[in-house]
Design a protein around this motif. Sequence first.
Motif, short mmCIF file in Angstrom:
data_model
loop_
_atom_site.label_atom_id
_atom_site.label_comp_id
_atom_site.label_asym_id
_atom_site.label_seq_id
_atom_site.Cartn_x
_atom_site.Cartn_y
_atom_site.Cartn_z
N HIS A 204 0.84 -1.19 0.00
CA HIS A 204 0.00 0.00 0.00
C HIS A 204 0.88 1.25 0.00
N SER A 205 0.57 2.19 -0.87
CA SER A 205 1.16 3.52 -0.85
C SER A 205 2.70 3.46 -0.92
N TYR A 206 3.41 4.01 0.09
CA TYR A 206 4.88 3.93 0.11
C TYR A 206 5.37 2.49 -0.02
N GLY A 207 4.61 1.54 0.48
CA GLY A 207 5.02 0.14 0.43
C GLY A 207 5.35 -0.35 -0.95
N GLY A 208 4.83 0.33 -1.99
CA GLY A 208 5.17 -0.04 -3.35
C GLY A 208 6.64 0.14 -3.66
N MET A 209 7.28 1.10 -3.02
CA MET A 209 8.73 1.28 -3.20
C MET A 209 9.46 0.03 -2.69
N VAL A 210 9.04 -0.44 -1.53
CA VAL A 210 9.65 -1.61 -0.91
C VAL A 210 9.40 -2.86 -1.74
N ALA A 211 8.15 -3.06 -2.13
CA ALA A 211 7.80 -4.26 -2.91
C ALA A 211 8.57 -4.31 -4.22
N SER A 212 8.77 -3.16 -4.86
CA SER A 212 9.50 -3.13 -6.13
C SER A 212 10.94 -3.55 -5.94
N HIS B 111 -7.97 6.77 -0.18
CA HIS B 111 -6.71 6.05 -0.06
C HIS B 111 -6.75 4.92 0.97
N ASP B 112 -7.62 5.03 1.96
CA ASP B 112 -7.68 4.04 3.03
C ASP B 112 -8.53 2.85 2.59
N LEU B 113 -7.98 2.02 1.73
CA LEU B 113 -8.73 0.91 1.13
C LEU B 113 -9.26 -0.08 2.15
N VAL B 114 -8.49 -0.33 3.19
CA VAL B 114 -8.92 -1.30 4.20
C VAL B 114 -10.20 -0.84 4.89
N ARG B 115 -10.29 0.44 5.15
CA ARG B 115 -11.46 0.97 5.84
C ARG B 115 -12.63 1.20 4.89
#
Length: 225
Positions: free
Chosen positions: A76-84, A206-210
């Motif tokens: 999610h969000s910034y996490g895309g940098m990490v996943a890439s 942006h808060d997809l979970v909620r």
Amino acid sequence: MATFVLIPGALHGGWWYRPLTEGLRAAGHEVYPVTLSGVAERGPLNGGGVNLDTHSGEVLGLLEAERITDAVLVAHSYGGMVASAVADRAPERITALVYADAFVPRDGESAYGIVDDVWKERYLRGTAAGGDGYTMVGLHPGLDPRATAHPLATLLQPVRLTGAGEGVARRTYIHAERFEDTPFLPTYERLRKDPAWAVHTLPVGHDLVREAPEEFLGIVLAAAG
């Protein structure tokens, strides 16, 4: 059974994914929601040296320690940098990638470099409010009350990609079309024209979970095949 590794966005820990985690486990899957160094309950580990390499190294370490060779990375969000970064370094351990309203960087890009001037200014205001020069705090009143400071260097460090991550066959992107001032619109426009990607649009913020828990779960399950 699939193995899901859930990477949160800036300011948030693995707890942000709780509804998704519960849904995936109820469906019989193995799930690892990650809290990265310098954030949430791991905030005391933030001594100013935590950067994007730190975070990607932690996820790579999890894959190695748990002997995961069939990971579905959800970011999610910034996490895309990490996943890439993780997908580029260990594509053989990953079967699918799901970017949930997230950065999908190209080689040499940083989160700060990708966002527009509106978000650059927000990052700078958040850093000033943090007061220590190496963390950023979120200032939006709609943030989860558990949100904490986030290591600034993770947003500034460019990602280095060889292109190996493009070998992951199943790649999914979720666009939240009601995210105000979204910095991800150019990413969505780029990927929706790419046949290598399955792109979904949800009429939420942006808060997809909620805001879209069932839709989010359905997309993630479908991405795992």
